[in-house]
Design a protein around this motif. Sequence first.
Motif, PDB file in Angstrom:
ATOM      1  N   SER A   1       0.847  -1.195   0.000  1.00 19.01           N
ATOM      2  CA  SER A   1       0.000   0.000   0.000  1.00 19.01           C
ATOM      3  C   SER A   1       0.882   1.243   0.000  1.00 19.01           C
ATOM      4  N   PRO A   2       0.317   2.394  -0.368  1.00 18.47           N
ATOM      5  CA  PRO A   2       1.068   3.641  -0.202  1.00 18.47           C
ATOM      6  C   PRO A   2       1.456   3.831   1.263  1.00 18.47           C
TER       7      PRO A   2
ATOM      8  N   ILE B   1       3.561   7.254  -9.768  1.00 19.32           N
ATOM      9  CA  ILE B   1       2.672   7.934 -10.716  1.00 19.32           C
ATOM     10  C   ILE B   1       3.406   9.126 -11.338  1.00 19.32           C
TER      11      ILE B   1
ATOM     12  N   CYS C   1      -1.571   2.536 -12.303  1.00 20.20           N
ATOM     13  CA  CYS C   1      -1.512   2.164 -10.889  1.00 20.20           C
ATOM     14  C   CYS C   1      -0.580   0.991 -10.630  1.00 20.20           C
TER      15      CYS C   1
ATOM     16  N   ASN D   1       0.169   0.222  -4.061  1.00 18.73           N
ATOM     17  CA  ASN D   1      -1.157  -0.273  -4.453  1.00 18.73           C
ATOM     18  C   ASN D   1      -1.202  -1.762  -4.103  1.00 18.73           C
TER      19      ASN D   1
ATOM     20  N   VAL E   1      -3.485  -3.850  -5.101  1.00 16.75           N
ATOM     21  CA  VAL E   1      -4.342  -4.590  -6.032  1.00 16.75           C
ATOM     22  C   VAL E   1      -3.578  -4.984  -7.298  1.00 16.75           C
ATOM     23  N   CYS E   2      -3.516  -4.105  -8.275  1.00 16.95           N
ATOM     24  CA  CYS E   2      -3.053  -4.468  -9.619  1.00 16.95           C
ATOM     25  C   CYS E   2      -1.582  -4.910  -9.734  1.00 16.95           C
TER      26      CYS E   2
ATOM     27  N   GLU F   1      -2.071  -0.774   8.984  1.00 17.45           N
ATOM     28  CA  GLU F   1      -3.136  -1.056   7.999  1.00 17.45           C
ATOM     29  C   GLU F   1      -4.188  -2.018   8.537  1.00 17.45           C
TER      30      GLU F   1
ATOM     31  N   LYS G   1      -6.145  -7.310   6.160  1.00 17.60           N
ATOM     32  CA  LYS G   1      -5.714  -7.103   4.771  1.00 17.60           C
ATOM     33  C   LYS G   1      -5.509  -8.397   3.968  1.00 17.60           C
TER      34      LYS G   1
ATOM     35  N   TYR H   1      -7.314  -8.434   0.357  1.00 15.24           N
ATOM     36  CA  TYR H   1      -6.480  -8.290  -0.844  1.00 15.24           C
ATOM     37  C   TYR H   1      -5.729  -9.599  -1.079  1.00 15.24           C
TER      38      TYR H   1
ATOM     39  N   SER I   1      -6.080   4.815   0.857  1.00 19.74           N
ATOM     40  CA  SER I   1      -5.239   3.616   0.811  1.00 19.74           C
ATOM     41  C   SER I   1      -5.903   2.509   1.624  1.00 19.74           C
ATOM     42  N   PRO I   2      -5.493   1.265   1.404  1.00 23.76           N
ATOM     43  CA  PRO I   2      -5.963   0.195   2.290  1.00 23.76           C
ATOM     44  C   PRO I   2      -5.567   0.496   3.731  1.00 23.76           C
TER      45      PRO I   2
ATOM     46  N   CYS J   1      -9.723  -2.710  -9.203  1.00 18.62           N
ATOM     47  CA  CYS J   1      -9.117  -1.919  -8.136  1.00 18.62           C
ATOM     48  C   CYS J   1      -9.889  -0.644  -7.809  1.00 18.62           C
TER      49      CYS J   1
ATOM     50  N   VAL K   1     -12.868   0.888  -3.050  1.00 18.51           N
ATOM     51  CA  VAL K   1     -11.784  -0.059  -2.815  1.00 18.51           C
ATOM     52  C   VAL K   1     -10.564   0.709  -2.287  1.00 18.51           C
ATOM     53  N   GLY K   2      -9.842   0.134  -1.346  1.00 15.74           N
ATOM     54  CA  GLY K   2      -8.648   0.792  -0.803  1.00 15.74           C
ATOM     55  C   GLY K   2      -7.573   0.936  -1.864  1.00 15.74           C
ATOM     56  N   ASN K   3      -7.369   2.167  -2.339  1.00 18.23           N
ATOM     57  CA  ASN K   3      -6.457   2.416  -3.471  1.00 18.23           C
ATOM     58  C   ASN K   3      -6.368   3.918  -3.658  1.00 18.23           C
TER      59      ASN K   3
ATOM     60  N   VAL L   1      -5.060   5.403  -6.244  1.00 17.87           N
ATOM     61  CA  VAL L   1      -4.840   5.754  -7.649  1.00 17.87           C
ATOM     62  C   VAL L   1      -6.161   5.802  -8.426  1.00 17.87           C
ATOM     63  N   CYS L   2      -6.608   4.674  -8.917  1.00 14.44           N
ATOM     64  CA  CYS L   2      -7.708   4.639  -9.892  1.00 14.44           C
ATOM     65  C   CYS L   2      -9.073   5.150  -9.406  1.00 14.44           C
TER      66      CYS L   2
END
Lengths: 220, 220
Positions: A37-38, A66, A91, A120, A122-123, A142, A146, A150, B37-38, B91, B118-120, B122-123
């Motif tokens: 995660s960030p 990014i 992302c 991130n 996810v992706c 977090e 989690k 995820y 974020s998550p 995501c 969703v925890g993110n 970015v998108c």
Amino acid sequence: MKIPVVRNVLEVNDRIADQNREIFDRNQLFVINLMSSPGAGKTSLLEKTIERLKDRIRIGVIEGDIQCSFDAERIAKKGVQAIQINTDGACHLDGNMIREAMSQLDLSALDLLVVENVGNLVCPAEFKVGEDMKIMLLSVTEGDDKPLKYPLMFKESRVLIINKIDLLPYVDCSIDNIRKAVSQLNRDMIIFELSCRTGEGLEAWTSWLEEQVANRKRSK
Amino acid sequence: MKIPVVRNVLEVNDRIADQNREIFDRNQLFVINLMSSPGAGKTSLLEKTIERLKDRIRIGVIEGDIQCSFDAERIAKKGVQAIQINTDGACHLDGNMIREAMSQLDLSALDLLVVENVGNLVCPAEFKVGEDMKIMLLSVTEGDDKPLKYPLMFKESRVLIINKIDLLPYVDCSIDNIRKAVSQLNRDMIIFELSCRTGEGLEAWTSWLEEQVANRKRSK
């Protein structure tokens, strides 16, 4: 007549990642794809890892963000080769981005290449970049839910680094719960508990990593 | 002859989001799209917000997660309408997912609808779902460099909630640095500092939110 069909983006990416991997192998490089995660502490972990290992192994870093190049600047200050990729909105990093970035590194002068992915959960888990293994960080801040929220990230990663354990007294997070959830998703996952801030637990992680790099050299 | 061209995914999504918005407006609903974020504390914030406001305003929640329904269960326990969306790998939430979910809620029985994304970082910032405003959470444990690393999220959000301020003594994060960076990206951003754990700062947030809901009713 058989028509070749490009099934999907991931398939194309896998092919490029495999080509990257061949180049890494030719250079006897151990390559990790670092994900979280960030703000979980990827760059801090890298700074501490470089400080401990840079006199014994040659390290290069590809930073994914990014935009901006703060992280690559932090890493370059530690005296190792660093390249910044700006995904410009995307992302996650993919094989193509790494192919571009690696062409700007002297791979023959490295033993370990770390790809720090975009923050991130996810992706990034879906896109190979040519790595030997995916390694993920999870910060105790977090929360311990989690892994179940995820799961792909935890399934795809070989190693889980639980960071910020110095904050455990102040947050509602149980390492036991994380370990239980992980054991359901990825029984063989290697887990390190550490704090980049206090240094606790770093030695076990860097010793293990150094051994992986040495094994990779021996296997060629 | 003019050929209609669907320019991109985002354009199609915007159209669906606008249709959702019309339905929300017809029901005099105030709708927020909550992003972070998550593990930054979206669900905890919602629990605390619902506890404080549920006797005065009628609240519904759409929960977005890759898989599982833990968050919707947590919210339903607070006695409000809750729907879980499982994105099955995606995501972020989009307009279409919300269109499906909202059809399962009694919108006429609500004043406030919260979409927990969703925890993110970015998108989710790119995809409208039909909301009145995007609201983002940032936990102080994520560090003060996040506005410059994930600028779109900070540009698109009307409100920034800085959470976990009880942990400030134990982390390297300056609220001043966050505020300075935000002022460069989004001068009019409304900022709340709070801790869901200790309750500090919650009153300012829930009062402000209640006022937004009341304004929305008056404007129709």
